[in-house]
Each structure stands twice: as structure tokens, then as C-alpha cells.
Design a protein around this motif. Structure first.
Motif, short mmCIF file in Angstrom:
data_model
loop_
_atom_site.label_atom_id
_atom_site.label_comp_id
_atom_site.label_asym_id
_atom_site.label_seq_id
_atom_site.Cartn_x
_atom_site.Cartn_y
_atom_site.Cartn_z
N ILE A 122 0.77 -1.43 -0.14
CA ILE A 122 0.10 -0.12 0.28
C ILE A 122 0.57 0.67 -0.20
N THR A 123 1.60 1.58 0.81
CA THR A 123 2.87 2.34 0.94
C THR A 123 3.53 2.58 -0.68
N LEU A 124 3.93 2.32 -1.21
CA LEU A 124 4.55 1.47 -2.58
C LEU A 124 3.03 2.35 -3.82
N SER A 125 2.75 2.17 -3.16
CA SER A 125 1.21 2.00 -4.08
C SER A 125 0.87 3.65 -4.36
N TYR A 126 0.75 3.90 -2.90
CA TYR A 126 0.57 5.51 -2.78
C TYR A 126 1.91 6.63 -3.14
N PHE A 127 2.77 6.10 -2.62
CA PHE A 127 3.98 7.19 -3.09
C PHE A 127 4.48 6.82 -5.08
N ILE A 128 4.56 5.72 -5.60
CA ILE A 128 4.48 5.77 -6.51
C ILE A 128 3.76 6.76 -7.40
N SER A 129 2.44 6.27 -7.04
CA SER A 129 1.29 7.24 -8.15
C SER A 129 0.97 8.81 -7.29
N SER A 130 1.26 9.06 -6.63
CA SER A 130 1.56 10.23 -5.99
C SER A 130 3.23 11.49 -6.71
N THR A 131 4.26 10.58 -6.67
CA THR A 131 5.05 11.38 -7.47
C THR A 131 5.65 10.66 -9.06
N SER A 132 5.12 9.57 -9.11
CA SER A 132 4.35 10.34 -10.90
C SER A 132 2.99 11.70 -11.92
N MET A 133 1.95 11.40 -10.28
CA MET A 133 1.69 12.50 -10.96
C MET A 133 2.10 13.78 -10.87
N ILE A 134 3.07 13.99 -10.18
CA ILE A 134 3.60 15.37 -9.85
C ILE A 134 4.52 15.74 -11.18
N TYR A 135 5.50 14.73 -11.27
CA TYR A 135 6.39 14.55 -12.14
C TYR A 135 5.54 14.32 -13.72
N SER A 136 4.98 14.08 -14.03
CA SER A 136 3.70 13.82 -15.19
C SER A 136 3.51 15.08 -15.58
N HIS A 137 2.78 16.10 -13.92
CA HIS A 137 2.51 17.51 -14.18
C HIS A 137 3.57 18.33 -14.26
N TYR A 138 4.62 18.43 -14.17
CA TYR A 138 5.40 19.14 -13.60
C TYR A 138 6.32 19.43 -15.09
N LEU A 139 6.94 18.43 -16.05
CA LEU A 139 6.41 18.34 -17.39
C LEU A 139 6.00 18.78 -18.51
N ILE A 140 4.76 18.93 -18.28
CA ILE A 140 3.84 19.14 -18.86
C ILE A 140 3.23 20.42 -18.61
N GLN A 141 3.58 21.38 -18.06
CA GLN A 141 4.07 22.48 -17.78
C GLN A 141 4.28 23.42 -19.21
N GLY A 142 3.24 25.17 -19.85
CA GLY A 142 3.72 24.88 -20.96
C GLY A 142 3.16 24.48 -22.26
N PHE A 143 1.98 23.00 -21.91
CA PHE A 143 1.62 22.88 -22.84
C PHE A 143 0.45 23.63 -23.24
N PRO A 144 0.00 23.36 -24.28
CA PRO A 144 -1.49 25.39 -24.32
C PRO A 144 -2.10 23.80 -23.10
N GLU A 145 -3.32 24.48 -22.95
CA GLU A 145 -5.15 24.38 -21.86
C GLU A 145 -5.72 22.93 -23.33
N PRO A 146 -6.24 22.13 -22.35
CA PRO A 146 -7.05 21.46 -23.31
C PRO A 146 -7.96 22.52 -23.96
N GLN A 147 -8.73 21.93 -24.22
CA GLN A 147 -10.37 22.47 -25.20
C GLN A 147 -11.03 22.93 -24.12
N ARG A 148 -10.81 21.91 -23.33
CA ARG A 148 -12.12 22.00 -21.87
C ARG A 148 -10.97 22.26 -21.22
#
Length: 217
Positions: A132-158
Motif C-alpha cells: 500500500i505504501t509503495l502504491s500511494y508513493f509511486i502514484s503520487s510522485t508519478s502524477m507530480i512529475y508528469s504534471h511538472y513535465l507538461i507545464q507550458g503545454f497548451p491548455e486542453p480545449q475543455r
């Protein structure tokens, strides 16, 4: 066609090996967990610690910790990942800040509930705690890192970030309130499970007529 429709609401995933690998690992892991749950092979913690005769015999031979300690361990690394993102990446766009704020607030709430709201009576298998610990930690870090990488991308249409933020606040508030109601079902020293009352529980109580289906925090 489906992908085109989805991209109106979401960003295309960043072309990053780590993000792709973590997404695949998370998908496979969640799928496997769902299959195991359907087969009755639950992660052994709290009220599911000794679920089923075979698991009870197996559980007695395994290393265990209290459910309260196990859940603190499970939530803390993900919470620290959220807090750490503000320290390591102090500058971010509004969407990125929303995402990591939501993660941090979510796991802070979970830790707060473990310490001050929930009443625990069971145990937790150390293997389940690790999973459970690894699942929560990996999911959280992956989401944070993924959103860090897409900064500056054009906003979605909606653009749904404001609606999403509102939905998050409503959901987390309702979740906390119902966890509070669950915690009030038990008096000091009581370890029995009871049918919850109040809030939105009346909408689902018809499904909780069987003793095994009763829940309490």
C-alpha cells in the motif's frame, strides 16, 4: 476517435520513460489487485486481517503491525512527496500547484484521521503495508512529475481544472464528515462493526444488511 475526444479534456501524456513505465506498472498492479479481491484474496489489514479460514491460518504466521501504525506508514511517504515537491520545485504553474496541493492535502487529511478520528482494532500484515505504501508513493510522485513535465503545454480545449478543484473540495469534505460519523459508532473498548447512520449512509444501508458488509472506521 476516442483518443481525439479524450484529448479535448486531458493533456497528451509526456514522452518520458519514467512516466510511461510507472503508468504501466500502476495499471498492471491495480488490475491484479482487483482480480485478487474478486477471488477473495484481500490485502490483510484492519477488518480484513484474518478474513477467511485459510488467510487466518496464514496471517498468524506473518509479521504484523497495528493497523494505526500501518496506515501512518502507508500515507506518510506520499504526503512527504507532495510537501517535498514545493521545496524541490518551488516555481510551478497554476495547474501544477493545484495538483500537488490536492495530493498534499489528501494525504495530510488521511494522516490526521488516523491520528485523531479513526478507531482501530485490527492488525496489518507488513507485506500489505509495504504494498500500500509503495502504491500511494509511486502514484503520487508519478502524477507530480508528469504534471511538472507538461507545464507550458497548451491548455486542453475543455478546461476542467476549476470544476475539478471544486469537486475535490466537496469530495474530501464529505469523505471526512462520513469518516467522522463512522468513528462515532464505537465507544471506548468496542470492537464490533455496526451499520452506519447519518449523512449519505441512508442511501447505501440497504446493502449492509449482512453482518460481513458492516463497516466502521
Amino acid at each position: 476517435m476516442v483518443l481525439s475526444a479524450l484529448l479535448r479534456f486531458i493533456y497528451p501524456p509526456p514522452s518520458n520513460l519514467f512516466v510511461i513505465a510507472m503508468s504501466v506498472i500502476s495499471l498492471v498492479s491495480l488490475g491484479n489487485s482487483g482480480i485478487m479481491e474478486m477471488k477473495g484474496k484481500h490485502l490483510q489489514y484492519s477488518k480484513l486481517w484474518n478474513y477467511g479460514t485459510d488467510q487466518k491460518i496464514s496471517a498468524d504466521k506473518k509479521a504484523k503491525i497495528s493497523s494505526k501504525t500501518g496506515m501512518i506508514i502507508a500515507y506518510t511517504p506520499a504526503f512527504l512527496a507532495g510537501v517535498g515537491s514545493f521545496v524541490l520545485l518551488p516555481v510551478g504553474d497554476f495547474r501544477f500547484d493545484l495538483l500537488r496541493s490536492a495530493i498534499t492535502i489528501h494525504f495530510f487529511k488521511r494522516i490526521f484521521e488516523v491520528l485523531f478520528v479513526h478507531k482501530f482494532s485490527g492488525w496489518m500484515d507488513t507485506e500489505a503495508a509495504t504494498t500500500i505504501t509503495l502504491s500511494y508513493f509511486i502514484s503520487s510522485t508519478s502524477m507530480i512529475y508528469s504534471h511538472y513535465l507538461i507545464q507550458g503545454f497548451p491548455e486542453p480545449q475543455r478546461d476542467l481544472k476549476y470544476f475539478g478543484a471544486l469537486l475535490f473540495l466537496v469530495g474530501i469534505s464529505g469523505n471526512f464528515y462520513h469518516h467522522y460519523l463512522l468513528s462515532k459508532l464505537r465507544i471506548k473498548g468496542d470492537k464490533n462493526y455496526k451499520i452506519p447512520q447519518g449523512g449519505l449512509f441512508s442511501l447505501v444501508n440497504s446493502y449492509a444488511s449482512v453482518p460481513q458488509a458492516l463497516y466502521v472506521a
